[in-house]
Design a protein around this motif. Structure first.
Motif, PDB file in Angstrom:
ATOM      1  N   PRO A   7      51.892  36.022  49.494  1.00 56.48           N
ATOM      2  CA  PRO A   7      51.340  34.960  48.531  1.00 56.48           C
ATOM      3  C   PRO A   7      50.479  35.389  47.559  1.00 56.48           C
ATOM      4  N   VAL A   8      50.169  34.989  46.433  1.00 57.49           N
ATOM      5  CA  VAL A   8      49.446  35.383  45.304  1.00 57.49           C
ATOM      6  C   VAL A   8      48.015  35.593  45.649  1.00 57.49           C
ATOM      7  N   GLY A   9      47.385  34.656  46.660  1.00 61.03           N
ATOM      8  CA  GLY A   9      46.214  34.928  47.060  1.00 61.03           C
ATOM      9  C   GLY A   9      45.970  36.309  47.916  1.00 61.03           C
ATOM     10  N   LEU A  10      46.722  36.570  48.779  1.00 59.05           N
ATOM     11  CA  LEU A  10      46.788  37.357  49.767  1.00 59.05           C
ATOM     12  C   LEU A  10      47.328  38.971  48.854  1.00 59.05           C
ATOM     13  N   GLN A  11      48.015  38.823  47.815  1.00 57.26           N
ATOM     14  CA  GLN A  11      48.190  39.922  46.985  1.00 57.26           C
ATOM     15  C   GLN A  11      46.994  40.466  46.390  1.00 57.26           C
ATOM     16  N   SER A  12      46.004  39.035  45.671  1.00 52.94           N
ATOM     17  CA  SER A  12      44.986  39.552  44.973  1.00 52.94           C
ATOM     18  C   SER A  12      43.891  40.050  45.825  1.00 52.94           C
ATOM     19  N   ARG A  13      43.757  39.694  47.132  1.00 54.49           N
ATOM     20  CA  ARG A  13      42.765  40.295  48.109  1.00 54.49           C
ATOM     21  C   ARG A  13      43.174  41.844  48.369  1.00 54.49           C
ATOM     22  N   ARG A 230      43.775  45.059  37.489  1.00 54.42           N
ATOM     23  CA  ARG A 230      44.602  45.047  38.486  1.00 54.42           C
ATOM     24  C   ARG A 230      45.813  44.135  38.615  1.00 54.42           C
ATOM     25  N   GLU A 231      45.707  43.056  38.191  1.00 53.80           N
ATOM     26  CA  GLU A 231      46.882  42.171  38.404  1.00 53.80           C
ATOM     27  C   GLU A 231      47.814  42.167  37.111  1.00 53.80           C
ATOM     28  N   HIS A 232      47.399  42.631  36.162  1.00 55.77           N
ATOM     29  CA  HIS A 232      48.378  42.872  35.056  1.00 55.77           C
ATOM     30  C   HIS A 232      48.108  44.365  34.346  1.00 55.77           C
ATOM     31  N   SER A 233      48.639  45.127  35.209  1.00 56.03           N
ATOM     32  CA  SER A 233      48.447  46.694  35.095  1.00 56.03           C
ATOM     33  C   SER A 233      48.985  47.115  33.642  1.00 56.03           C
ATOM     34  N   ALA A 234      49.768  46.457  32.923  1.00 55.15           N
ATOM     35  CA  ALA A 234      50.162  46.841  31.740  1.00 55.15           C
ATOM     36  C   ALA A 234      49.067  46.960  30.806  1.00 55.15           C
ATOM     37  N   LEU A 235      48.007  45.931  31.035  1.00 53.75           N
ATOM     38  CA  LEU A 235      46.722  45.876  30.132  1.00 53.75           C
ATOM     39  C   LEU A 235      45.990  47.200  30.031  1.00 53.75           C
TER      40      LEU A 235
END
Length: 270
Positions: A7-13, A230-235
């Protein structure tokens, strides 16, 4: 690597915890002056039992343990296993410190077992903040004290808005760190949770992780820009030179600092 089905929330954490693991000495250097301001407001007594909410990699555990002394006790709670592991390792020689991997909102420590509850930026992300603070009050002895430090609004924090602006990122992808930016929200949550004597004091300070390299590294890992990268590494390829250039313009490359604006919050149990 994270499972794409997580889940996105778990990935973010998970990404957040990993970023802190990689840079916690530099992050501690940046946040310590702000946390110490809240410790001073808490003023725990020698021999006290203090619960540290969101203790992270454990710097605040040692700071609190030094004050309460060998006859006191400090209990650190954090939901992130990698950070709790570092905290346990860092404090292994201090017998008056223990750590617990748990969601502080629902942790079931005995009622009226703590003299004080403290947090350095660990209380802004609860799904139900009233329930969380009600639980903290339950664990406090009558008259027990609460103190924490939390962020003021994004636009009041150069530490967050300068990196975003420098990187050309127009907004922030996560409002959770600023959920207590309005002191009326803090007062309402603590009041509903049964706390009394609520005080919210503004505090601003220049903070630093060190030189230009250190500050660039930290700001690309944590904070508002860090979360986006972190969540958009291409940036990162574009954001890093822009951020470095903006920080370099501040002057002293050996000690790069930005202004952090926070609330120092205090209250006590009935």
């Amino acid at each position: 690597m994270l499972n794409p089905r997580t889940p996105v929330g778990l990935q973010s954490r998970s990404l957040h915890a990993q970023a802190w693991v990689e840079a916690y000495p530099l992050i501690d250097r940046q946040l310590s002056p702000l946390g110490l301001e809240a410790i001073a407001a808490l003023a725990p007594s020698p021999g006290a039992t203090v619960l540290d909410i969101g203790c992270g990699a454990g710097q605040t555990l040692g700071q609190l343990a030094e004050i309460v002394g060998a006859s006191g006790r400090v209990i650190g709670v954090d939901v992130a296993e990698p950070l709790i592991a570092i905290a346990a390792q860092r404090t292994r020689s201090l017998p008056n410190i223990s750590v617990i991997e748990s969601d502080a909102q629902t942790i079931d420590l005995p009622s009226e077992s703590a003299d004080a509850v403290y947090s350095r930026f660990g209380v802004m992300g609860f799904a139900d903040p009233v329930a969380a603070f009600t639980n903290f009050r339950r664990m406090l002895r009558p008259g027990g004290r609460l103190a924490f430090v939390c962020w003021q609004a994004l636009d009041q924090n150069e530490l967050d808005h300068l990196p975003l602006t420098a990187a050309g990122i127009p907004g922030v992808s996560d409002d959770a760190p600023f959920s207590f930016a309005d002191p009326r929200v803090i007062d309402g949550v603590l009041g509903q949770a049964g706390f009394e004597g609520i005080g919210v004091r503004a505090h601003s300070a220049r903070v630093s992780s060190g030189d230009l390299d250190a500050m660039t590294e930290v700001l690309l890992k944590v904070g508002s820009l860090g979360k986006t990268v972190r969540e958009h590494s291409a940036l990162r390829a574009d954001a890093e030179p822009r951020l470095r250039a903006a920080l370099a313009k501040l002057g002293d490359h050996a000690q790069v600092s930005l202004t952090a604006s926070v609330w120092i919050v205090t209250a006590h149990a009935p």
